[in-house]
Design a protein around this motif. Sequence first.
Motif, PDB file in Angstrom:
ATOM      1  N   CYS A 141       3.053  -4.550  -2.524  1.00  0.00           N
ATOM      2  CA  CYS A 141       3.451  -3.142  -2.563  1.00  0.00           C
ATOM      3  C   CYS A 141       4.338  -2.872  -3.772  1.00  0.00           C
ATOM      4  O   CYS A 141       4.518  -1.724  -4.164  1.00  0.00           O
ATOM      5  CB  CYS A 141       4.200  -2.774  -1.284  1.00  0.00           C
ATOM      6  N   CYS A 192       9.735  -4.431  -4.083  1.00  0.00           N
ATOM      7  CA  CYS A 192      10.800  -5.330  -4.558  1.00  0.00           C
ATOM      8  C   CYS A 192      10.935  -5.233  -6.078  1.00  0.00           C
ATOM      9  O   CYS A 192      12.041  -5.177  -6.610  1.00  0.00           O
ATOM     10  CB  CYS A 192      10.533  -6.773  -4.128  1.00  0.00           C
ATOM     11  N   GLU A 238       7.436  -6.589   4.587  1.00  0.00           N
ATOM     12  CA  GLU A 238       6.943  -7.747   5.335  1.00  0.00           C
ATOM     13  C   GLU A 238       8.093  -8.644   5.788  1.00  0.00           C
ATOM     14  O   GLU A 238       7.860  -9.690   6.407  1.00  0.00           O
ATOM     15  CB  GLU A 238       5.964  -8.543   4.476  1.00  0.00           C
ATOM     16  N   ILE A 259      12.797 -13.163   0.295  1.00  0.00           N
ATOM     17  CA  ILE A 259      12.467 -13.467  -1.098  1.00  0.00           C
ATOM     18  C   ILE A 259      13.590 -14.268  -1.772  1.00  0.00           C
ATOM     19  O   ILE A 259      13.336 -15.287  -2.416  1.00  0.00           O
ATOM     20  CB  ILE A 259      12.223 -12.162  -1.898  1.00  0.00           C
TER      21      ILE A 259
HETATM   22 FE1  SF4 Z   1       6.103  -5.942  -1.313  1.00  0.00          FE
HETATM   23 FE2  SF4 Z   1       7.560  -7.880  -0.142  1.00  0.00          FE
HETATM   24 FE3  SF4 Z   1       5.415  -8.517  -1.602  1.00  0.00          FE
HETATM   25 FE4  SF4 Z   1       7.604  -7.579  -2.800  1.00  0.00          FE
HETATM   26  S1  SF4 Z   1       7.414  -9.525  -1.681  1.00  0.00           S
HETATM   27  S2  SF4 Z   1       5.511  -6.985  -3.254  1.00  0.00           S
HETATM   28  S3  SF4 Z   1       8.353  -6.114  -1.306  1.00  0.00           S
HETATM   29  S4  SF4 Z   1       5.449  -7.357   0.297  1.00  0.00           S
END
Ligand code: SF4
Length: 248
Positions: free
Chosen positions: A147, A150, A214, A218
Amino acid sequence: MGYELKMRVWRGDQSGGDLGDYTVEVSEGEVVLDALHRLQATQAGDLAVRWNCKAGKCGSCSAEINGRPRLLCMTRLSDFEPTETITVTPMRSFPVIRDLVTDVSYNYEKARELPGVELGPRDPDGKRRMMQVDVERGQEFRKCIECFLCQNTCHVVRDHEDNKPAFAGPRFFLRYAELDMHPLDTRDRRSAARETAGLGMCNITKCCTEVCPEGIRITDNAIIPMKERIVDRKYDPLVWLGAKIGLR
Ligand code: SF4
Ligand code: F3S
Ligand code: FES
């Protein structure tokens, strides 16, 4: 039960734009994307908004709602007071194409820079085997729906456009970590993570983790372990000596 929702939606393109004021008929249980679709259907037929699955899985409908990066299809109207005005703007870190749609090609360029998987030799019987425990280690990272919320949130690029060439961003640090944990991969990505992806520019503010739909951790599970590995290589005197005399 229905009510009249007050919305402010950014309208414009590369040359500029402004917030437009709208009042939209909505129903209890709807999400922000429903309200935008009704706006399109009744008052603003040319409103550009990207979406696909309406189930939080395609990663297309990323935008900012009251200044907070979120998925339009997963943000319930019930999160706000019925009298509150909801402001929807495009992701700030990427160039606007039109209205709520941004050009996210920065992310695809960063994906291309990432060194891919390099499998080691097969077992004598021609098969490749991995332990379930090793497969599971990277499972959390594979939930990423791309998406790019982040990427949009990380202050390293959000406030400094000029950092983009040197910084891959949290989604791709996640990918570095995922490939590094791949049980059959033999490639050493540590210098690429530091020199090409700019991992050192991340100062662990964790804003990326906070917006991930999600719930991927991270920073704690991908970025910090990758940083530790890079430091190992850079400051371990034996690794340093080995590199100097050409052993690695
Ligand atoms: Fe989206 Fe999470 Fe993937 Fe980043 S880590 S692109 S916020 S799903
Ligand atoms: Fe940016 Fe996340 Fe690091 S927000 S600074 S990549 S912890
Ligand atoms: Fe697919 Fe929102 S439309 S994630």
